[in-house]
Design a protein around this motif. Structure first.
Motif, PDB file in Angstrom:
ATOM      1  N   LEU B   1     -32.892  19.397  22.717  1.00 60.23           N
ATOM      2  CA  LEU B   1     -32.559  19.188  21.296  1.00 60.23           C
ATOM      3  C   LEU B   1     -33.851  19.066  20.490  1.00 60.23           C
ATOM      4  O   LEU B   1     -34.658  18.179  20.750  1.00 60.23           O
ATOM      5  N   GLN B   2     -34.038  19.972  19.567  1.00 56.08           N
ATOM      6  CA  GLN B   2     -35.232  19.929  18.720  1.00 56.08           C
ATOM      7  C   GLN B   2     -34.903  19.154  17.442  1.00 56.08           C
ATOM      8  O   GLN B   2     -34.107  19.604  16.625  1.00 56.08           O
ATOM      9  N   GLU B   3     -35.520  18.002  17.284  1.00 63.58           N
ATOM     10  CA  GLU B   3     -35.264  17.207  16.084  1.00 63.58           C
ATOM     11  C   GLU B   3     -36.369  17.429  15.070  1.00 63.58           C
ATOM     12  O   GLU B   3     -37.488  17.815  15.422  1.00 63.58           O
ATOM     13  N   LEU B   4     -36.047  17.159  13.817  1.00 65.67           N
ATOM     14  CA  LEU B   4     -37.048  17.264  12.761  1.00 65.67           C
ATOM     15  C   LEU B   4     -37.964  16.042  12.811  1.00 65.67           C
ATOM     16  O   LEU B   4     -37.602  15.007  13.358  1.00 65.67           O
ATOM     17  N   ASP B   5     -39.154  16.201  12.225  1.00 67.57           N
ATOM     18  CA  ASP B   5     -40.115  15.096  12.273  1.00 67.57           C
ATOM     19  C   ASP B   5     -39.824  14.063  11.190  1.00 67.57           C
ATOM     20  O   ASP B   5     -39.134  14.347  10.212  1.00 67.57           O
ATOM     21  N   LEU B   6     -40.379  12.874  11.377  1.00 69.08           N
ATOM     22  CA  LEU B   6     -40.221  11.824  10.376  1.00 69.08           C
ATOM     23  C   LEU B   6     -41.567  11.149  10.122  1.00 69.08           C
ATOM     24  O   LEU B   6     -42.457  11.236  10.959  1.00 69.08           O
ATOM     25  N   PRO B   7     -41.733  10.537   8.961  1.00 68.07           N
ATOM     26  CA  PRO B   7     -43.038   9.939   8.635  1.00 68.07           C
ATOM     27  C   PRO B   7     -43.283   8.652   9.423  1.00 68.07           C
ATOM     28  O   PRO B   7     -42.326   8.022   9.886  1.00 68.07           O
ATOM     29  N   GLU B   8     -44.564   8.295   9.535  1.00 62.44           N
ATOM     30  CA  GLU B   8     -44.910   7.054  10.248  1.00 62.44           C
ATOM     31  C   GLU B   8     -44.434   5.828   9.481  1.00 62.44           C
ATOM     32  O   GLU B   8     -44.104   4.805  10.069  1.00 62.44           O
ATOM     33  N   SER B   9     -44.442   5.945   8.155  1.00 63.18           N
ATOM     34  CA  SER B   9     -44.011   4.822   7.316  1.00 63.18           C
ATOM     35  C   SER B   9     -43.586   5.375   5.968  1.00 63.18           C
ATOM     36  O   SER B   9     -43.872   6.539   5.651  1.00 63.18           O
ATOM     37  N   ILE B  10     -42.939   4.543   5.187  1.00 62.14           N
ATOM     38  CA  ILE B  10     -42.533   4.994   3.849  1.00 62.14           C
ATOM     39  C   ILE B  10     -43.766   5.246   2.992  1.00 62.14           C
ATOM     40  O   ILE B  10     -43.836   6.226   2.257  1.00 62.14           O
ATOM     41  N   ASP B  11     -44.763   4.380   3.115  1.00 67.74           N
ATOM     42  CA  ASP B  11     -45.997   4.557   2.333  1.00 67.74           C
ATOM     43  C   ASP B  11     -46.652   5.901   2.614  1.00 67.74           C
ATOM     44  O   ASP B  11     -47.269   6.495   1.729  1.00 67.74           O
ATOM     45  N   ALA B  12     -46.531   6.362   3.869  1.00 67.83           N
ATOM     46  CA  ALA B  12     -47.188   7.621   4.240  1.00 67.83           C
ATOM     47  C   ALA B  12     -46.526   8.826   3.589  1.00 67.83           C
ATOM     48  O   ALA B  12     -47.077   9.918   3.570  1.00 67.83           O
ATOM     49  N   LEU B  13     -45.345   8.606   3.036  1.00 64.49           N
ATOM     50  CA  LEU B  13     -44.561   9.701   2.473  1.00 64.49           C
ATOM     51  C   LEU B  13     -44.994  10.064   1.049  1.00 64.49           C
ATOM     52  O   LEU B  13     -44.868  11.211   0.630  1.00 64.49           O
ATOM     53  N   TYR B  14     -45.503   9.074   0.331  1.00 70.83           N
ATOM     54  CA  TYR B  14     -45.789   9.286  -1.093  1.00 70.83           C
ATOM     55  C   TYR B  14     -47.282   9.167  -1.399  1.00 70.83           C
ATOM     56  O   TYR B  14     -47.971   8.309  -0.835  1.00 70.83           O
ATOM     57  N   GLU B  15     -47.725   9.998  -2.333  1.00 71.37           N
ATOM     58  CA  GLU B  15     -49.076   9.802  -2.861  1.00 71.37           C
ATOM     59  C   GLU B  15     -49.015   8.860  -4.061  1.00 71.37           C
ATOM     60  O   GLU B  15     -49.884   8.022  -4.250  1.00 71.37           O
ATOM     61  N   GLU B  16     -47.975   9.017  -4.848  1.00 69.25           N
ATOM     62  CA  GLU B  16     -47.795   8.151  -6.018  1.00 69.25           C
ATOM     63  C   GLU B  16     -46.314   7.879  -6.212  1.00 69.25           C
ATOM     64  O   GLU B  16     -45.482   8.743  -5.960  1.00 69.25           O
ATOM     65  N   ARG B  17     -46.017   6.699  -6.699  1.00 71.79           N
ATOM     66  CA  ARG B  17     -44.667   6.360  -7.148  1.00 71.79           C
ATOM     67  C   ARG B  17     -44.785   5.521  -8.398  1.00 71.79           C
ATOM     68  O   ARG B  17     -45.748   4.776  -8.534  1.00 71.79           O
ATOM     69  N   GLY B  18     -43.787   5.636  -9.281  1.00 75.58           N
ATOM     70  CA  GLY B  18     -43.837   4.866 -10.519  1.00 75.58           C
ATOM     71  C   GLY B  18     -44.549   5.677 -11.587  1.00 75.58           C
ATOM     72  O   GLY B  18     -44.156   6.808 -11.886  1.00 75.58           O
ATOM     73  N   GLN B  19     -45.633   5.117 -12.097  1.00 76.69           N
ATOM     74  CA  GLN B  19     -46.373   5.826 -13.139  1.00 76.69           C
ATOM     75  C   GLN B  19     -47.394   6.759 -12.471  1.00 76.69           C
ATOM     76  O   GLN B  19     -48.409   6.312 -11.951  1.00 76.69           O
ATOM     77  N   VAL B  82     -28.954   1.823   8.865  1.00 78.23           N
ATOM     78  CA  VAL B  82     -28.664   2.045  10.285  1.00 78.23           C
ATOM     79  C   VAL B  82     -28.806   3.514  10.670  1.00 78.23           C
ATOM     80  O   VAL B  82     -29.349   3.844  11.724  1.00 78.23           O
ATOM     81  N   VAL B  83     -28.339   4.393   9.806  1.00 76.32           N
ATOM     82  CA  VAL B  83     -28.332   5.805  10.197  1.00 76.32           C
ATOM     83  C   VAL B  83     -29.453   6.604   9.542  1.00 76.32           C
ATOM     84  O   VAL B  83     -29.475   7.809   9.587  1.00 76.32           O
ATOM     85  N   LYS B  84     -30.385   5.885   8.931  1.00 81.20           N
ATOM     86  CA  LYS B  84     -31.442   6.592   8.215  1.00 81.20           C
ATOM     87  C   LYS B  84     -32.202   7.533   9.143  1.00 81.20           C
ATOM     88  O   LYS B  84     -32.533   8.651   8.786  1.00 81.20           O
ATOM     89  N   GLU B  85     -32.474   7.073  10.362  1.00 84.40           N
ATOM     90  CA  GLU B  85     -33.241   7.896  11.287  1.00 84.40           C
ATOM     91  C   GLU B  85     -32.471   9.167  11.646  1.00 84.40           C
ATOM     92  O   GLU B  85     -33.072  10.214  11.851  1.00 84.40           O
ATOM     93  N   PHE B  86     -31.148   9.045  11.652  1.00 84.18           N
ATOM     94  CA  PHE B  86     -30.331  10.224  11.918  1.00 84.18           C
ATOM     95  C   PHE B  86     -30.608  11.279  10.849  1.00 84.18           C
ATOM     96  O   PHE B  86     -30.781  12.464  11.143  1.00 84.18           O
ATOM     97  N   HIS B  87     -30.643  10.850   9.596  1.00 87.09           N
ATOM     98  CA  HIS B  87     -30.883  11.804   8.514  1.00 87.09           C
ATOM     99  C   HIS B  87     -32.262  12.442   8.638  1.00 87.09           C
ATOM    100  O   HIS B  87     -32.425  13.626   8.388  1.00 87.09           O
ATOM    101  N   TRP B  88     -33.246  11.654   9.013  1.00 86.31           N
ATOM    102  CA  TRP B  88     -34.589  12.210   9.172  1.00 86.31           C
ATOM    103  C   TRP B  88     -34.604  13.259  10.266  1.00 86.31           C
ATOM    104  O   TRP B  88     -35.168  14.329  10.117  1.00 86.31           O
ATOM    105  N   LYS B  89     -33.979  12.930  11.382  1.00 84.22           N
ATOM    106  CA  LYS B  89     -34.125  13.806  12.556  1.00 84.22           C
ATOM    107  C   LYS B  89     -33.140  14.957  12.596  1.00 84.22           C
ATOM    108  O   LYS B  89     -33.437  16.009  13.140  1.00 84.22           O
ATOM    109  N   ARG B  90     -31.940  14.747  12.040  1.00 88.64           N
ATOM    110  CA  ARG B  90     -30.887  15.729  12.286  1.00 88.64           C
ATOM    111  C   ARG B  90     -30.359  16.437  11.032  1.00 88.64           C
ATOM    112  O   ARG B  90     -29.808  17.520  11.145  1.00 88.64           O
ATOM    113  N   ASN B  91     -30.430  15.808   9.869  1.00 84.90           N
ATOM    114  CA  ASN B  91     -29.804  16.408   8.689  1.00 84.90           C
ATOM    115  C   ASN B  91     -30.772  17.397   8.033  1.00 84.90           C
ATOM    116  O   ASN B  91     -31.670  17.011   7.283  1.00 84.90           O
ATOM    117  N   VAL B  92     -30.576  18.678   8.301  1.00 84.49           N
ATOM    118  CA  VAL B  92     -31.531  19.678   7.814  1.00 84.49           C
ATOM    119  C   VAL B  92     -31.324  20.013   6.337  1.00 84.49           C
ATOM    120  O   VAL B  92     -32.168  20.671   5.735  1.00 84.49           O
TER     121      VAL B  92
END
Lengths: 215, 241
Positions: B1-19, B82-92
């Motif tokens: 089963l080939q799953e999609l990748d996920l970030p190491e942390s939420i912070d690693a996902l964004y360069e900027e948020r907010g302003q 609970v199912v967030k990781e499922f969305h990262w790995k499986r929901n294309v």
């Protein structure tokens, strides 16, 4: 002159074909003795070499720690300037090598405080770049970004080893004291299983494209 | 089963948020609010730029139309902690955007809801987030998988994007130094042109294609920035004594 010596194989409990290996005489020529001596010498040298390597690594660690503490006298912004303006590292690379987010680095650039640990990591990175430069790596930041010369599909870069805190391994590669494959197998026995199926090549419009690897 | 990748942390996902600073170049993975267009029933919507960085601009200027995807919270009810990781790995079909809005607010960008809209609708003052380099790679991986059922590893995508990341990073440094916190759009456009002109000289743009040259180009660009605009950071350092 040939000496002979009685020799008998034991028949092991696990059972091999040893019952059909009959008693035989081990030949004792000059060559046999030469083989035995060289074998002993080789084993001894390997043991000494391993010991010296370990000692060397300990010394390297101590040297890096000393240099790090010296560098840490500088302020965070001075260290950032040294790494970015002086060495030419990208902000993304600095963030990932130090183990923080890009926004943390931006905050430091604007005068925000760094934790003592982060400041030490910045200092360590700056010290490590100095060591690379002293060891004939002409442009340490460029070198850190290079993809190691491995068969196509393997995209391992010095920054990856640094992020994995394999600093001595990286220095062994930089100084060519050990082969790349030897070091990688040491620090990551499964590295050969992580081969991409894709190559990045020039596309029809001149920009890069991804293409499935041939062979 | 080939799953999609996920970030190491939420912070690693964004360069900027907010302003989001105006100097940050418009880029794939930028999120805008209050975008009203016929394709999304003229309702004020949240969208993410999906156009690839190589096809977003004509020279220094944005193309008239860009591809965007709808950012929605409709699937977030399903994507509980609970199912967030499922969305990262499986929901294309989606990419999770956890904590997109400060103070709480999980969203997803939906690859089934894409449209081409006028780039005039993407106002910088309505930009509320920008994905990081890692975030953009994850976005591209999922988008490719959603559109073609092909899994491409992040290392290949990283190789493909390295020159873009370096160019965008230097452009941001350049524009920040040239315009500071000015809200004057014309000043920003002028600074972007200045950087792009500089990059077009002496074969720098071609050199960007070879990562080995990146450190040299960064040193050169930062030295040019200091020469042209001085360094606000050093001035601040001096000010603090």
């Amino acid at each position: 002159m040939t000496q002979t010596e009685s020799n008998r194989f034991r028949i092991s409990d696990s059972g091999t074909a040893s019952e059909i290996v009959e008693e035989y005489q081990t030949p004792r020529s000059q060559t046999t003795l030469y083989v035995a001596s060289l074998g002993w010498l080789r084993s001894t040298m390997a043991a000494v070499s391993d010991g010296v390597r370990e000692l060397h690594h300990v010394a390297l660690r101590d040297d890096l720690e000393f240099r790090t503490s010296e560098k840490a006298r500088k302020g965070v912004r001075s260290l950032l300037s040294e790494l970015a303006d002086g060495r030419g590292l990208g902000w993304n690379d600095i963030a990932s090598l130090v183990g923080v987010s890009l926004s943390a680095v931006r905050k430091w650039r604007q005068g925000g405080d760094a934790t003592p640990d982060s400041r030490t990591e910045l200092a360590r990175l700056a010290a490590f770049m100095d060591i690379l430069a002293e060891w004939s790596i002409e442009d340490p930041a460029s070198w850190m970004e290079l993809t190691f010369p491995l068969p196509s599909g393997y995209r391992i870069r010095p920054v990856d080893l640094y992020k994995g805190r394999q600093l001595n391994a990286l220095l062994d590669i930089a100084t060519m004291r050990r082969t790349l494959e030897e070091v990688l197998s040491d620090v990551d026995p499964l590295w050969q299983e992580r081969r991409s199926q894709y190559d990045v090549v020039d596309g029809p419009d001149g920009d890069k494209i991804i293409m499935r690897r041939q062979g | 089963l080939q799953e999609l990748d996920l970030p190491e942390s939420i912070d690693a996902l964004y360069e900027e948020r907010g302003q989001v600073p105006l100097a940050l170049p418009m880029m794939q993975g930028n999120v805008f609010i209050d975008v009203a267009c016929a394709c999304f029933d003229n309702q004020a919507s949240m969208v993410m730029i999906m156009s690839h960085p190589c096809s977003m601009r004509k020279g220094a200027v944005l193309r008239e139309r860009l591809i965007v995807a709808l950012v929605t919270s409709s699937e977030v009810a399903v994507a509980s902690k609970v199912v967030k990781e499922f969305h990262w790995k499986r929901n294309v079909n989606v990419m999770p955007l956890p904590d997109l809005v400060p103070g709480g607010g999980d969203y997803v960008v939906d690859f089934r809801e894409m449209a081409t809209i006028s780039s005039n609708l993407l106002l910088l003052e309505r930009r509320i987030a920008a994905l990081s380099e890692t975030g953009v790679l994850l976005l591209q991986q999922r988008h490719i998988c959603s559109a073609t059922r092909l899994y491409v590893d992040l290392s290949a995508l990283h190789d493909l994007n390295r020159h873009i990341t370096t160019e965008m990073e230097l452009q941001r440094d350049w524009v920040e130094a040239a315009s500071g916190s000015s809200a004057d759009a014309a000043k920003h456009v002028e600074a972007i042109r200045g950087f792009q002109d500089w990059l077009d000289q002496d074969g720098r743009r071609d050199k960007l294609l070879a990562p080995y040259h990146h450190a040299g180009i960064r040193r050169e660009a930062r030295s040019e920035i200091r020469r042209r605009f001085g360094t606000r950071e050093n001035e601040a350092d001096l000010g603090r004594g």
